[in-house]
Each structure stands twice: as C-alpha cells, then as structure tokens.
Design an enzyme around this catalytic site. Structure first.
Site, PDB file in Angstrom:
ATOM      1  N   ASP A  46       0.780  -1.063   0.157  1.00  0.00           N
ATOM      2  CA  ASP A  46       0.026  -0.075  -0.087  1.00  0.00           C
ATOM      3  C   ASP A  46       0.896   1.082  -0.039  1.00  0.00           C
ATOM      4  O   ASP A  46       1.735   1.362   0.837  1.00  0.00           O
ATOM      5  CB  ASP A  46      -0.768   0.005   1.329  1.00  0.00           C
ATOM      6  N   ASP A  52      -3.844   2.223  -5.393  1.00  0.00           N
ATOM      7  CA  ASP A  52      -2.473   2.277  -4.844  1.00  0.00           C
ATOM      8  C   ASP A  52      -2.095   0.950  -3.692  1.00  0.00           C
ATOM      9  O   ASP A  52      -1.127   1.161  -2.954  1.00  0.00           O
ATOM     10  CB  ASP A  52      -2.377   3.469  -3.747  1.00  0.00           C
ATOM     11  N   GLU A  53      -2.952  -0.063  -3.919  1.00  0.00           N
ATOM     12  CA  GLU A  53      -2.811  -1.229  -3.120  1.00  0.00           C
ATOM     13  C   GLU A  53      -3.153  -2.305  -3.721  1.00  0.00           C
ATOM     14  O   GLU A  53      -3.834  -2.448  -4.655  1.00  0.00           O
ATOM     15  CB  GLU A  53      -3.733  -1.201  -1.924  1.00  0.00           C
TER      16      GLU A  53
HETATM   17  P1  TTP Z   1      -5.112   5.145   1.023  1.00  0.00           P
HETATM   18  O1  TTP Z   1      -4.251   4.043   0.814  1.00  0.00           O
HETATM   19  O2  TTP Z   1      -6.281   4.603   2.140  1.00  0.00           O
HETATM   20  O3  TTP Z   1      -4.314   6.273   1.719  1.00  0.00           O
HETATM   21  P2  TTP Z   1      -3.110   7.079   1.610  1.00  0.00           P
HETATM   22  O4  TTP Z   1      -2.398   6.081   0.484  1.00  0.00           O
HETATM   23  O5  TTP Z   1      -3.418   8.355   1.093  1.00  0.00           O
HETATM   24  O6  TTP Z   1      -2.493   7.069   2.896  1.00  0.00           O
HETATM   25  P3  TTP Z   1      -1.680   5.782   3.676  1.00  0.00           P
HETATM   26  O7  TTP Z   1      -0.423   6.216   3.877  1.00  0.00           O
HETATM   27  O8  TTP Z   1      -2.538   5.729   4.848  1.00  0.00           O
HETATM   28  O9  TTP Z   1      -2.008   4.508   2.742  1.00  0.00           O
HETATM   29  O10 TTP Z   1      -5.916   5.652  -0.249  1.00  0.00           O
HETATM   30  C1  TTP Z   1      -4.889   5.546  -1.427  1.00  0.00           C
HETATM   31  C2  TTP Z   1      -5.525   6.921  -2.290  1.00  0.00           C
HETATM   32  O11 TTP Z   1      -6.961   6.743  -2.461  1.00  0.00           O
HETATM   33  C3  TTP Z   1      -5.233   8.228  -1.422  1.00  0.00           C
HETATM   34  O12 TTP Z   1      -4.018   8.842  -1.696  1.00  0.00           O
HETATM   35  C4  TTP Z   1      -6.421   9.175  -1.954  1.00  0.00           C
HETATM   36  C5  TTP Z   1      -7.392   8.094  -2.328  1.00  0.00           C
HETATM   37  N1  TTP Z   1      -8.671   8.151  -1.547  1.00  0.00           N
HETATM   38  C6  TTP Z   1      -9.556   9.223  -1.705  1.00  0.00           C
HETATM   39  O13 TTP Z   1      -9.551   9.838  -2.669  1.00  0.00           O
HETATM   40  N2  TTP Z   1     -10.776   9.198  -0.762  1.00  0.00           N
HETATM   41  C7  TTP Z   1     -10.620   8.436   0.357  1.00  0.00           C
HETATM   42  O14 TTP Z   1     -11.630   8.579   1.211  1.00  0.00           O
HETATM   43  C8  TTP Z   1      -9.519   7.544   0.532  1.00  0.00           C
HETATM   44  C9  TTP Z   1      -9.575   6.693   2.000  1.00  0.00           C
HETATM   45  C10 TTP Z   1      -8.442   7.453  -0.276  1.00  0.00           C
HETATM   46 MG    MG Z   2      -2.123   4.149   0.760  1.00  0.00          MG
END
Ligand code: TTP
Ligand code: MG
Length: 362
Positions: free
Chosen positions: A17, A112-113
């Site tokens: 992720d 992203d995951e």
């Molecule tokens: P996430 O992997 O949940 O968050 P992140 O990568 O920003 O942070 P973390 O380091 O905690 O993993 O989500 C991936 C992308 O998806 C995030 O960069 C933006 C998008 N996203 C949204 O647009 N709205 C949301 O509510 C969430 C949770 C994510």
């Molecule tokens: Mg993330």
C-alpha cells in the site's frame, strides 16, 4: 486430495500500500509542497472534501474524507491542491509493472494497493519478506515514492500488517505468530468490520478477536447469521480466500491467416465479411457488448510487417470496419496481405474490484 474446511492452505501473501499516495505524488512533482502540511482535495468554498493528505497534515488531525473546511480549521497552514488523477493512474500502472516482475498472481484493490501471492516464487529462496523489501526498494528507487508492506500467511492478515509500520515500513506475521497477533486484535481493524458492526459487537462485550474466541459460537451464529462464521474464522487468524487475479479482458477479436497472399480491397473485404459474424458471436459469448469502446482492423503483409488502425465506437459497425480496412490498405505499398483481423477494444471495468470488497455488515 481435496482440502476440507479445517485444512487451510498455507500461502505467502504480500499486501503493498503506497504511503499517502496522491499527496506523495504531488510532493514528488512539486518541491515547494514537500516541507509543509499538504492535502489533495476539493476547495472549502465549494464544499470540497479531502482525498488524502501528507503525514505532516495528519499530525494536525486531517484525514481522508474530511470536509476541507474542517481540515483547514484543524490545520490553518494546510495547502489544499486539486490533484491529477491521470498521473495517479499512470503511476499505478508503473507500480503494477514492478509487482509483475515478482509474480503474476496480483489482485489490485485500488490504484495504490494490491495483494501478491508469492507462495510459489523462487526469488530470494522463497522469502516473502525479502521479496516485499525488494519491491519497496524498486518503488523507491524507480518512482521516488514510498510504499509499506504487510507479509502474512493470508490476505486479511497481510492487509492489516501493511498498516502496522506505515509509512515506509514492512511488518511480517509468520504462521507461528498468527495466534499471538490476533489475540489483542481490535475487531474494528478486521477488513469488513465497519463502524456499525463494531458497535453491535461492542454492545455484547466483543472488542477484540480474543473476546470472539471466548464467546459461544452458536450464540454468535444465531445472532448475526452467516457473516458471523467468517468473522469467527478471522478471529482465529484464518482466511482461506485465494487471490482474485482474473485479468480484465481488454479486447475481443478474430483473425485469419490466409493460405495465399491477397492484394485487393475486394479480396480483403470478402475475408473480413466472413470474420464479422464470428466476432459478433464471440462478443456475445463474452458478454462484453456493453464495454465496446473502439473497433480495430489489423493487416499483416507478406514482409511480416503488420499494421493496425482503429476508431472509437461503442458498437460493432460494419461500415466503420470497411472504412478502417480502406485506411489500412493505404499502407499496403503493393505488398501482399497474409492476415486480416478485426477486433473491438473494451473499456476496463473497475467496478469489478469494488464488488469484491467483502463486508461483515450485519
Ligand atoms: P489510502 O491507501 O487509503 O490512503 P493513502 O495512500 O493516502 O495513505 P496511507 O499512507 O494511509 O495509505 O488511499 C489511497 C488513495 O486513494 C489516497 O492517496 C487518495 C485516495 N482516497 C480518496 O480519494 N478518498 C478516500 O476517502 C480515501 C481513503 C482514499
Ligand atoms: Mg495508501
């Protein structure tokens, strides 16, 4: 021998992720964004919400899905930028290309995951931990972004693990560590247990996986129905789901290699009109009709060079194929034609991935 319910196939699963993905990309692209609280989202005067923010902004309590107006209250110096989805998608492809160096068993969950099943991998003598570290360093070196990894014997534990040492970290749960790890695990952290479910479980005193283990199974099944069975499994650290790796089909097509070279538009048209009903049949069989977004004609010449020509279309249109054939023949240069092919390109169906997300909402 087939597996019965109690025998759990041992797997090596990695969950990767990206760290604050959209925000990290923005910081990479714009040095001025790097040392300050930053969020990607809609502006507060248009009732926007935050998509994500960098870790500096998180210190102030800014979170994904928060109203931008509220985020700015919590963090007055917050810079909110609109974001660039096309770029995030492109980087997502680059990340997937890195994954595919290590395995083709990949289940993307979002941009992203993804889960990777490296059970059969021979890299690093089969060490999933070293594979995860190598993937993280490829991402860092080549894309200038950081990712976190969870390594575990199954999907749900790998997913929880990738959050444990975030950002820029790896967390490993070996098969021997599973029962200790789940003992204190808050039920809220189990993917699929949302706020509502967690509250219903808390109402009867169930906060951690150990609480569920100690609770009479029949009573839980009676109270919460079939979802309780999966929840109980997770509370013992078990999850026998395989990765959903099915590739989304990108095109459906038919082609014919000819016994003898042909030269004229009329001859090629005759071949194409035989291919057309076959193509229609295949599209029907694959139930892909709704996803059509372009038509393609391909020719291979007798010097083994081939050419394709395409045009946007949301259905199979014979006239358009004829026009495309004419266009392709402009590149003939008196060469003989060895192969004629027609196909339709399909739009990717991202909904499939969303549908897969399992929940325990009762
Ligand atoms: P996430 O992997 O949940 O968050 P992140 O990568 O920003 O942070 P973390 O380091 O905690 O993993 O989500 C991936 C992308 O998806 C995030 O960069 C933006 C998008 N996203 C949204 O647009 N709205 C949301 O509510 C969430 C949770 C994510
Ligand atoms: Mg993330």
């Amino acid at each position: 021998m087939s597996l019965n319910c109690n025998q759990v196939k041992s797997r090596k699963i990695i969950h990767i992720d990206m760290d604050c993905f959209f925000a990290a990309v923005e910081m990479r692209e714009n040095p001025a964004y790097r040392n300050r609280p930053l969020a990607v989202g809609g502006s507060s005067d248009r009732r926007g919400v935050i998509s994500t923010c960098n870790y500096q902004a998180r210190k102030f309590g800014v979170r994904s899905a928060m109203a931008t107006a509220q985020a700015v209250k919590k963090c007055p110096h917050l810079l909110v930028v609109p974001g660039n989805m096309a770029l995030y998608k492109q980087i997502s492809q680059q990340i997937r290309a890195i994954f595919s160096r290590y395995t083709d068993k990949i289940e993307p969950l979002s941009l992203d995951e993804a889960f990777l099943d490296v059970s059969d991998s021979k890299d690093f003598q089969g060490s999933a931990t070293l594979i995860a570290e190598s993937i993280r360093s490829d991402i860092a070196n080549e894309l200038n972004l950081t990712a976190s990894a969870g390594v575990a014997p199954n999907k749900f534990l790998a997913k929880i693990a990738s959050d444990e040492n975030k950002p820029d970290g790896t967390f490993v749960i070996t098969p021997e560590q599973v029962s200790d790890f789940v003992f204190d695990l808050p039920l809220r952290k189990i993917p699929g247990v949302g706020k509502v479910t967690a509250q219903k479980l808390a109402d009867i005193g169930l906060i951690t996986a150990a609480d569920v283990q100690a609770y009479p199974k029949e009573a839980l099944l009676n109270r919460f129905g079939k979802y309780a069975a999966d929840l109980i499994e997770r509370c013992y650290g078990r999850d026998n789901r395989a990765l959903q790796t099915e590739r989304v089909r990108k095109s459906v097509g038919v082609e014919r290699t000819l016994a003898q070279d042909i030269y004229s538009y009329e001859q090629a048209l005759a071949v194409m009109s035989k291919l057309l009903p076959e193509l229609v049949h295949r599209i029907k069989n694959s139930k892909a009709g709704d996803a059509i977004h372009k038509q393609v004609v391909k020719l291979k010449f007798n010097d083994f060079q081939s050419t394709t020509i395409e045009k946007t279309s949301d259905q199979v249109n014979e006239g358009l194929f004829n026009d495309l054939l004419q266009g392709a023949l402009m590149r003939q240069d008196a060469r003989g034609i060895r192969l004629v092919g027609i196909s339709v390109g399909l739009a990717e169906d991202n909904k499939k991935n969303l549908d897969r997300q399992m929940t325990f909402e009762f």
